[in-house]
Design a protein around this motif. Structure first.
Motif, PDB file in Angstrom:
ATOM      1  N   ILE A   8       0.874  -1.168   0.000  1.00 46.27           N
ATOM      2  CA  ILE A   8       0.000   0.000   0.000  1.00 46.27           C
ATOM      3  C   ILE A   8       0.913   1.220   0.000  1.00 46.27           C
ATOM      4  O   ILE A   8       1.730   1.395   0.907  1.00 46.27           O
ATOM      5  CB  ILE A   8      -0.919   0.029   1.242  1.00 46.27           C
ATOM      6  N   SER A   9       0.800   2.052  -1.004  1.00 46.18           N
ATOM      7  CA  SER A   9       1.716   3.184  -1.125  1.00 46.18           C
ATOM      8  C   SER A   9       0.979   4.421  -1.616  1.00 46.18           C
ATOM      9  O   SER A   9      -0.180   4.362  -2.016  1.00 46.18           O
ATOM     10  CB  SER A   9       2.859   2.839  -2.098  1.00 46.18           C
ATOM     11  N   PHE A  10       1.673   5.548  -1.561  1.00 45.69           N
ATOM     12  CA  PHE A  10       1.120   6.768  -2.126  1.00 45.69           C
ATOM     13  C   PHE A  10       2.210   7.529  -2.868  1.00 45.69           C
ATOM     14  O   PHE A  10       3.401   7.341  -2.630  1.00 45.69           O
ATOM     15  CB  PHE A  10       0.482   7.661  -1.047  1.00 45.69           C
ATOM     16  N   SER A  11       1.785   8.376  -3.765  1.00 44.66           N
ATOM     17  CA  SER A  11       2.682   9.277  -4.484  1.00 44.66           C
ATOM     18  C   SER A  11       2.389  10.695  -4.038  1.00 44.66           C
ATOM     19  O   SER A  11       1.284  10.996  -3.571  1.00 44.66           O
ATOM     20  CB  SER A  11       2.483   9.146  -5.993  1.00 44.66           C
ATOM     21  N   GLY A  12       3.381  11.576  -4.178  1.00 42.36           N
ATOM     22  CA  GLY A  12       3.181  12.941  -3.713  1.00 42.36           C
ATOM     23  C   GLY A  12       3.838  13.977  -4.592  1.00 42.36           C
ATOM     24  O   GLY A  12       4.836  13.705  -5.270  1.00 42.36           O
ATOM     25  N   GLY A  13       3.254  15.178  -4.581  1.00 43.20           N
ATOM     26  CA  GLY A  13       3.829  16.324  -5.271  1.00 43.20           C
ATOM     27  C   GLY A  13       3.962  17.481  -4.310  1.00 43.20           C
ATOM     28  O   GLY A  13       3.041  17.756  -3.530  1.00 43.20           O
ATOM     29  N   VAL A  14       5.089  18.168  -4.336  1.00 39.09           N
ATOM     30  CA  VAL A  14       5.393  19.223  -3.371  1.00 39.09           C
ATOM     31  C   VAL A  14       5.642  20.534  -4.113  1.00 39.09           C
ATOM     32  O   VAL A  14       6.328  20.556  -5.140  1.00 39.09           O
ATOM     33  CB  VAL A  14       6.639  18.853  -2.534  1.00 39.09           C
ATOM     34  N   ALA A  15       5.093  21.639  -3.578  1.00 31.81           N
ATOM     35  CA  ALA A  15       5.302  22.953  -4.190  1.00 31.81           C
ATOM     36  C   ALA A  15       5.413  24.010  -3.095  1.00 31.81           C
ATOM     37  O   ALA A  15       4.853  23.858  -2.001  1.00 31.81           O
ATOM     38  CB  ALA A  15       4.156  23.294  -5.135  1.00 31.81           C
ATOM     39  N   LEU A  16       6.107  25.079  -3.397  1.00 36.41           N
ATOM     40  CA  LEU A  16       6.303  26.197  -2.473  1.00 36.41           C
ATOM     41  C   LEU A  16       5.341  27.331  -2.828  1.00 36.41           C
ATOM     42  O   LEU A  16       5.188  27.672  -3.998  1.00 36.41           O
ATOM     43  CB  LEU A  16       7.744  26.699  -2.546  1.00 36.41           C
ATOM     44  N   ALA A  17       4.699  27.892  -1.804  1.00 30.24           N
ATOM     45  CA  ALA A  17       3.804  29.037  -2.005  1.00 30.24           C
ATOM     46  C   ALA A  17       4.356  30.243  -1.245  1.00 30.24           C
ATOM     47  O   ALA A  17       4.719  30.132  -0.077  1.00 30.24           O
ATOM     48  CB  ALA A  17       2.398  28.724  -1.510  1.00 30.24           C
ATOM     49  N   THR A  18       4.427  31.372  -1.912  1.00 30.82           N
ATOM     50  CA  THR A  18       4.827  32.627  -1.270  1.00 30.82           C
ATOM     51  C   THR A  18       3.856  33.701  -1.729  1.00 30.82           C
ATOM     52  O   THR A  18       3.550  33.802  -2.917  1.00 30.82           O
ATOM     53  CB  THR A  18       6.267  33.039  -1.658  1.00 30.82           C
ATOM     54  N   GLY A  19       3.360  34.504  -0.796  1.00 27.82           N
ATOM     55  CA  GLY A  19       2.406  35.534  -1.165  1.00 27.82           C
ATOM     56  C   GLY A  19       1.014  35.227  -0.657  1.00 27.82           C
ATOM     57  O   GLY A  19       0.829  34.479   0.306  1.00 27.82           O
ATOM     58  N   GLY A  20       0.019  35.817  -1.313  1.00 25.79           N
ATOM     59  CA  GLY A  20      -1.362  35.723  -0.850  1.00 25.79           C
ATOM     60  C   GLY A  20      -2.115  34.521  -1.375  1.00 25.79           C
ATOM     61  O   GLY A  20      -1.536  33.489  -1.715  1.00 25.79           O
ATOM     62  N   ALA A  21      -3.448  34.687  -1.478  1.00 23.89           N
ATOM     63  CA  ALA A  21      -4.319  33.571  -1.853  1.00 23.89           C
ATOM     64  C   ALA A  21      -4.015  33.055  -3.254  1.00 23.89           C
ATOM     65  O   ALA A  21      -4.164  31.856  -3.525  1.00 23.89           O
ATOM     66  CB  ALA A  21      -5.779  34.009  -1.749  1.00 23.89           C
ATOM     67  N   GLU A  22      -3.574  33.960  -4.159  1.00 26.10           N
ATOM     68  CA  GLU A  22      -3.253  33.502  -5.520  1.00 26.10           C
ATOM     69  C   GLU A  22      -2.126  32.492  -5.502  1.00 26.10           C
ATOM     70  O   GLU A  22      -2.080  31.563  -6.320  1.00 26.10           O
ATOM     71  CB  GLU A  22      -2.806  34.651  -6.418  1.00 26.10           C
TER      72      GLU A  22
END
Length: 322
Positions: free
Chosen positions: A281-295
């Motif tokens: 049983i496994s999962f895959s993942g994606g990671v991203a950086l957010a800087t700033g407001g709601a956009e």
């Protein structure tokens, strides 16, 4: 029975990443409980091959098949909830007023009794006895009022907590996720957003049924929550999860998610009925950086989703950074 229907409807909405609005709730309810209706058939035509129904598709189906008339009844259900909360608030006010009245009445009685004191010891003892009796009665009434206020407060706190939690996993639901991301955006602090998706989940459901599928979802949820603590973990919808880390270190986040992935891969998952091993049983993942407001949140969610699909295409059971 009603709570079972509600749980299935909410699970449907989460699986298709639809917000739990009255209109979407009604559409999901009809799709699950009246599949032969025009609205139910229209939904089934989209999701039959495993596709998610999009919001614009849901809106079109709802409008095309006369959903506005049904929508009114759902709004009445929302009104019933509002009325219930208003009733609780009124009751709290009545309890406080009752306690204040009891205290004021006791003070007036004390003043009246004080004027009746005389040198007669038997009369004094009688007055003191009445005062003690009034004191005990007032204390009992105040204690009962405080207990009821506490019970009502706990009931409202529990309702508020439940409204922020996914019923199956106990993790934060979409409402709580949106709120937390909004808080971080308002502060303008950098944050890591990671999306995780259980590998081959459809085949698990097809082969073993939804009960086993739910247990797999719960297993992955617990693993992510334990491994990523104290960071924010929520159920994004269906077999997908989100991890939010107030940090600008994407590499560290990938390492943390990879640790959670390896922890899950090391676990042996067996069928309760036969003790048969289910394999990896496994999962895959994606990671991203957010800087700033709601956009920035919206942009990073898209980037994390793209990285997740790259991880799927790369063979699954891995974590990739946008």
């Amino acid at each position: 029975m009603q709570s079972d229907h509600a749980a299935k409807v909410m699970a449907f909405l989460e699986r298709h990443r639809l917000p739990p609005s009255p209109q979407n709730y009604t559409l999901a309810y009809i799709a699950l409980n009246d599949a032969g209706s025009p609205m139910g058939r229209a939904v089934e035509a989209i999701i039959a091959e495993g596709y998610r129904i999009k919001q614009d598709e849901a809106d079109e189906i709802f409008d095309r098949h006369g959903g506005i008339a049904i929508f009114g009844s759902q709004e009445r259900n929302d009104g019933e909830l509002t009325a219930h909360l208003r009733h609780q608030a009124i009751k709290l006010g009545e309890l406080a007023s009752s306690a204040a009245d009891a205290t004021g009445a006791f003070a007036r009685e004390l003043s009246e009794e004080a004027g009746a004191f005389s040198g007669d010891s038997s009369n004094t003892l009688s007055i003191v006895a009445r005062m003690i009796e009034q004191s005990l009665d007032t204390q009992t009434r105040l204690t009962a009022a405080m207990d009821e206020v506490k019970a009502l407060r706990e009931e409202l706190e529990a309702a508020r907590h439940d409204a922020q939690r996914d019923e199956l996993t106990g993790l934060a639901n979409r409402r709580a996720i949106d709120g937390y991301l909004g808080e971080l955006a308002a502060k303008g602090e950098p944050r890591i957003i990671a999306l995780c998706d259980i590998d081959h989940f459809k085949s698990v459901n097809d082969r073993y049924g939804h009960n086993v599928g739910d247990r797999v979802i719960k297993l992955v949820a617990d693993t992510l929550d334990d491994a990523c603590s104290p960071h924010f973990v929520g159920r994004w919808g269906g077999e997908e999860f989100i991890v939010v880390i107030p940090s600008g270190e994407a590499a560290a986040a990938v390492k943390l998610l990879d640790f959670a992935r390896s922890e899950l891969a090391d676990k042996e998952f067996k069928l309760r009925e036969t003790d048969e091993p289910m394999g990896l049983i496994s999962f895959s993942g994606g990671v991203a950086l957010a800087t700033g407001g709601a956009e920035a949140n919206a942009a990073s969610l898209r980037q994390a989703d793209q990285a997740l699909y790259r991880a799927k295409a790369a063979g699954r059971n891995c974590i990739l950074c946008a």
